[in-house]
Design an enzyme around this catalytic site. Structure first.
Site, PDB file in Angstrom:
ATOM      1  N   TYR A  36       0.858  -1.011   0.030  1.00 22.91           N
ATOM      2  CA  TYR A  36       0.068  -0.108  -0.093  1.00 22.91           C
ATOM      3  C   TYR A  36       0.802   1.242   0.079  1.00 22.91           C
ATOM      4  CZ  TYR A  36      -2.429   3.924   1.883  1.00 22.91           C
ATOM      5  OH  TYR A  36      -3.192   4.986   2.150  1.00 22.91           O
ATOM      6  N   PRO A  89       2.026  14.875   3.472  1.00 25.97           N
ATOM      7  CA  PRO A  89       0.650  14.157   4.212  1.00 25.97           C
ATOM      8  C   PRO A  89       0.645  12.630   3.744  1.00 25.97           C
ATOM      9  CG  PRO A  89      -0.082  15.664   2.389  1.00 25.97           C
ATOM     10  CD  PRO A  89       1.377  15.839   2.633  1.00 25.97           C
ATOM     11  N   ALA A  91      -1.806   9.059   4.727  1.00 23.50           N
ATOM     12  CA  ALA A  91      -2.710   8.671   5.581  1.00 23.50           C
ATOM     13  C   ALA A  91      -2.059   7.465   6.752  1.00 23.50           C
ATOM     14  CB  ALA A  91      -3.828   7.632   4.766  1.00 23.50           C
ATOM     15  N   TYR A 141      -8.861  16.583   2.198  1.00 26.65           N
ATOM     16  CA  TYR A 141      -9.751  16.130   1.303  1.00 26.65           C
ATOM     17  C   TYR A 141     -11.039  16.630   1.265  1.00 26.65           C
ATOM     18  CZ  TYR A 141      -6.371  12.744  -0.306  1.00 26.65           C
ATOM     19  OH  TYR A 141      -5.080  11.888  -0.781  1.00 26.65           O
ATOM     20  N   LYS A 244      -2.252  21.046  -3.464  1.00 26.08           N
ATOM     21  CA  LYS A 244      -1.507  19.950  -3.522  1.00 26.08           C
ATOM     22  C   LYS A 244      -1.983  19.043  -4.747  1.00 26.08           C
ATOM     23  CE  LYS A 244       0.356  15.945  -1.298  1.00 26.08           C
ATOM     24  NZ  LYS A 244      -0.165  14.954  -1.689  1.00 26.08           N
ATOM     25  N   HIS A 268       1.175  12.848  -6.559  1.00 22.20           N
ATOM     26  CA  HIS A 268       0.656  12.094  -5.262  1.00 22.20           C
ATOM     27  C   HIS A 268       1.721  10.837  -5.214  1.00 22.20           C
ATOM     28  CE1 HIS A 268      -3.280  11.946  -3.135  1.00 22.20           C
ATOM     29  NE2 HIS A 268      -2.693  10.773  -2.419  1.00 22.20           N
ATOM     30  N   ARG A 271       0.531   7.630  -7.309  1.00 23.10           N
ATOM     31  CA  ARG A 271      -0.671   6.997  -7.043  1.00 23.10           C
ATOM     32  C   ARG A 271      -1.711   7.483  -7.560  1.00 23.10           C
ATOM     33  NH1 ARG A 271       1.034   4.609  -1.964  1.00 23.10           N
ATOM     34  NH2 ARG A 271      -0.723   5.039  -0.644  1.00 23.10           N
ATOM     35  N   ASP A 299       7.101  17.354  -4.305  1.00 26.72           N
ATOM     36  CA  ASP A 299       7.296  16.038  -3.709  1.00 26.72           C
ATOM     37  C   ASP A 299       7.008  14.923  -4.649  1.00 26.72           C
ATOM     38  OD1 ASP A 299       4.508  15.068  -3.964  1.00 26.72           O
ATOM     39  OD2 ASP A 299       3.760  15.680  -1.910  1.00 26.72           O
ATOM     40  N   GLY A 301       9.535  11.196  -4.887  1.00 26.29           N
ATOM     41  CA  GLY A 301      10.911  10.849  -5.280  1.00 26.29           C
ATOM     42  C   GLY A 301      12.014  11.459  -4.826  1.00 26.29           C
ATOM     43  N   ARG A 303      14.836  11.413  -2.596  1.00 29.98           N
ATOM     44  CA  ARG A 303      15.553  10.441  -1.782  1.00 29.98           C
ATOM     45  C   ARG A 303      16.908  10.663  -1.333  1.00 29.98           C
ATOM     46  NH1 ARG A 303      11.009   9.430  -1.870  1.00 29.98           N
ATOM     47  NH2 ARG A 303       9.835   7.677  -2.507  1.00 29.98           N
TER      48      ARG A 303
HETATM   49  C1  FMN Z   1       1.204   5.644   2.023  1.00 27.15           C
HETATM   50  C2  FMN Z   1       0.823   6.951   1.697  1.00 27.15           C
HETATM   51  C3  FMN Z   1      -0.466   7.798   1.995  1.00 27.15           C
HETATM   52  C4  FMN Z   1      -0.545   8.890   1.564  1.00 27.15           C
HETATM   53  N1  FMN Z   1      -1.846   9.452   1.827  1.00 27.15           N
HETATM   54  C5  FMN Z   1      -1.875  10.861   1.491  1.00 27.15           C
HETATM   55  C6  FMN Z   1      -2.831  11.738   1.972  1.00 27.15           C
HETATM   56  O1  FMN Z   1      -3.685  11.241   2.923  1.00 27.15           O
HETATM   57  N2  FMN Z   1      -3.152  12.920   1.345  1.00 27.15           N
HETATM   58  C7  FMN Z   1      -2.493  13.524   0.274  1.00 27.15           C
HETATM   59  O2  FMN Z   1      -2.673  14.647  -0.230  1.00 27.15           O
HETATM   60  N3  FMN Z   1      -1.396  12.787  -0.077  1.00 27.15           N
HETATM   61  C8  FMN Z   1      -1.005  11.508   0.239  1.00 27.15           C
HETATM   62  N4  FMN Z   1      -0.033  10.812  -0.085  1.00 27.15           N
HETATM   63  C9  FMN Z   1       0.827  11.329  -1.075  1.00 27.15           C
HETATM   64  C10 FMN Z   1       2.006  12.015  -0.192  1.00 27.15           C
HETATM   65  O3  FMN Z   1       1.728  13.253   0.413  1.00 27.15           O
HETATM   66  C11 FMN Z   1       3.013  12.511  -1.469  1.00 27.15           C
HETATM   67  O4  FMN Z   1       2.603  13.313  -2.408  1.00 27.15           O
HETATM   68  C12 FMN Z   1       3.834  11.322  -1.900  1.00 27.15           C
HETATM   69  O5  FMN Z   1       3.936  10.338  -1.064  1.00 27.15           O
HETATM   70  C13 FMN Z   1       5.016  12.181  -2.288  1.00 27.15           C
HETATM   71  O6  FMN Z   1       5.983  11.076  -2.712  1.00 27.15           O
HETATM   72  P1  FMN Z   1       7.454  10.051  -2.088  1.00 27.15           P
HETATM   73  O7  FMN Z   1       6.623   9.138  -1.230  1.00 27.15           O
HETATM   74  O8  FMN Z   1       7.822   9.492  -3.288  1.00 27.15           O
HETATM   75  O9  FMN Z   1       8.081  10.904  -1.214  1.00 27.15           O
HETATM   76  C14 FMN Z   1       0.210   9.263   0.476  1.00 27.15           C
HETATM   77  C15 FMN Z   1       1.387   8.592   0.239  1.00 27.15           C
HETATM   78  C16 FMN Z   1       1.673   7.522   0.663  1.00 27.15           C
HETATM   79  C17 FMN Z   1       2.831   6.842   0.134  1.00 27.15           C
HETATM   80  C1  7N5 Z   2      -8.237   8.246  -0.745  1.00 27.33           C
HETATM   81  C2  7N5 Z   2      -6.945   8.531  -0.435  1.00 27.33           C
HETATM   82  C3  7N5 Z   2      -6.235   7.804   0.731  1.00 27.33           C
HETATM   83  C4  7N5 Z   2      -4.952   8.197   0.991  1.00 27.33           C
HETATM   84  C5  7N5 Z   2      -3.896   8.693   0.286  1.00 27.33           C
HETATM   85  O1  7N5 Z   2      -3.934   9.619  -0.427  1.00 27.33           O
HETATM   86  C6  7N5 Z   2      -3.148   7.650  -0.540  1.00 27.33           C
HETATM   87  O2  7N5 Z   2      -3.188   6.320  -0.012  1.00 27.33           O
HETATM   88  O3  7N5 Z   2      -2.491   8.019  -1.441  1.00 27.33           O
END
Ligand code: FMN
Ligand code: 7N5
Length: 377
Positions: A36, A89, A91, A141, A244, A268, A271, A299, A301, A303
């Site tokens: 996840y 941010p 979750a 959200y 964002k 994101h 994702r 944001d 990548g 590292r």
């Molecule tokens: C497990 C997970 C949960 C995330 N949940 C949220 C969230 O709740 N709200 C949001 O705006 N972005 C969420 N994101 C996206 C992150 O804020 C961010 O854009 C992204 O992880 C940045 O990339 P990186 O993981 O390569 O540093 C989530 C990302 C991950 C990996």
């Molecule tokens: C509905 C989004 C849940 C959290 C999130 O933003 C993520 O997993 O990337």
């Protein structure tokens, strides 16, 4: 911190960078939780490209500069931070460690870094704020039940959050095939602590071929939210607004015209829309369109300290890091998350010294050239 598998006969492997933490986290976490966090949508093209975009730049160092002191401190929307790296941010931090968001916000505080708390935090935004010593922004959200969003805004103000980050790339959740294969669902003891029981229903009972988070987003995210509705959020609060998930000059221009204070250039973390332009590639056009009207962060990548430097050279005021913080948290709780942040800081200072750029104001576009090409500036 060292990997847990050490025995008296084998010297423990030191964990030196986010990749090391990722490997150690993989060994500890349930497969479905690891997937996840690590995963992306579709073919994971953007997940890969967000990272690869950094490697397409080379650094042009200047020699014989006094780098005996390198200073990465800056401000974000007026608040001082010790470094231009914050926590994205994410979750449900309790998925990887029982201390969850409390550990990560304490680690950020110790580093003097910004924390962006998710709407879907597994700890209430008030408890996160009580543990915070650095600046805090709340990610929103926009939910169909508008009164829930309005109440999050009021609670954020009361708890001392300094900005609202509205995520604009998730009107629905993209298909993430790892989660679908694993039938991802939230473990019973983890809940969206900022939301009422109505918003918890269905998160815990899943089946193979389905992700309960995707179903949840389909039921509760307001896919009809548009630019016109931003005025509604504006009417609720005087807190600065940050968008964002902006990836184009057009949207940056529109946001700046509406008085948005900050933009986070983001896919994101690969994702959401797979195949979208990588965040680092989109950064220059967003910076150019925003001008001096918005602070622009990026944001996805990041590292290495040299990645931070590259993003700043392309006009970002700061970067956010996501997964590396969760890997640190998974391996060692607060000290693990703190270690990830302090390593990024040390690498950034090293990169500033070795490129002859001791102040952030020295980190300008002439620091970069595309890999394999001649000089571009
Ligand atoms: C497990 C997970 C949960 C995330 N949940 C949220 C969230 O709740 N709200 C949001 O705006 N972005 C969420 N994101 C996206 C992150 O804020 C961010 O854009 C992204 O992880 C940045 O990339 P990186 O993981 O390569 O540093 C989530 C990302 C991950 C990996
Ligand atoms: C509905 C989004 C849940 C959290 C999130 O933003 C993520 O997993 O990337």
């Amino acid at each position: 911190m060292t990997a847990p598998t050490a025995t008296p006969e084998t010297r423990p492997e030191p964990l030196l960078n986010p990749r090391d933490y990722e490997s150690a986290a993989r060994a500890r976490l349930d497969r479905s939780v690891f997937d996840y966090i690590a995963g992306g949508s579709g073919d994971e093209l953007t997940l890969h490209e967000d990272r690869a975009a950094y490697d397409r730049y080379r650094l042009r160092p200047r020699a014989l500069v006094d780098v005996s002191h390198c200073e990465p401190a800056t401000t974000l929307l007026g608040a001082p931070v010790a470094l231009p790296v914050g926590i994205a941010p994410m979750a449900y931090h309790q998925l990887v460690h029982p201390d969850g968001e409390l550990a990560t916000v304490r680690a950020a505080g110790a580093a003097g870094a910004l924390t962006v708390t998710s709407t879907f935090a597994s700890t209430s935004l008030e408890d996160v704020a009580a543990a915070a010593t650095g600046p805090l922004w709340l990610q929103l959200y926009v939910l169909r039940r508008r009164e829930v969003t309005a109440s999050l805004v009021r609670r954020a103000e009361a708890a001392g959050y300094r900005a609202l980050v509205i995520t604009v790339d998730t009107p629905r959740m993209a298909r993430r095939e790892r989660d679908l294969r694993n039938g991802f669902r939230l473990p019973a003891h983890i809940r969206p602590a900022n939301l009422d029981r109505d918003h918890e229903a269905g998160l815990h009972e899943g089946r193979a071929g389905d992700s309960t988070l995707a179903g949840h987003a389909a039921r509760h995210h307001d896919a009809a939210f548009t630019w016109n509705d931003l005025a509604w959020i504006r009417s609720l609060t005087d807190l600065p607004l940050v968008l964002k998930g902006v990836l184009t000059a057009e949207d940056a221009h529109r946001a700046a015209g509406l008085g948005v204070a900050g933009l986070i250039v983001s896919t994101h973390g690969g994702r959401q829309l797979d195949g979208v332009v990588p965040a680092l590639e989109a950064l220059p056009e967003v910076v150019a369109a925003a001008g001096d009207r918005c602070e622009v962060l990026v944001d996805g990548g990041v590292r290495r300290g040299t990645d931070v430097l590259k993003a700043l050279a392309l006009g970002a005021r700061a970067v956010l890091v996501g997964r590396p913080v969760l890997w640190g948290l998974a391996v060692d709780g607060e000290p693990g998350a703190a270690q990830v942040l302090s390593t990024l800081r040390a690498e950034l200072e090293e990169a500033m010294a070795l490129t002859g750029r001791p102040r952030l104001s020295d980190v300008t576009h002439d620091l970069l050239r595309p890999a394999g090409a001649g000089r571009t500036t």
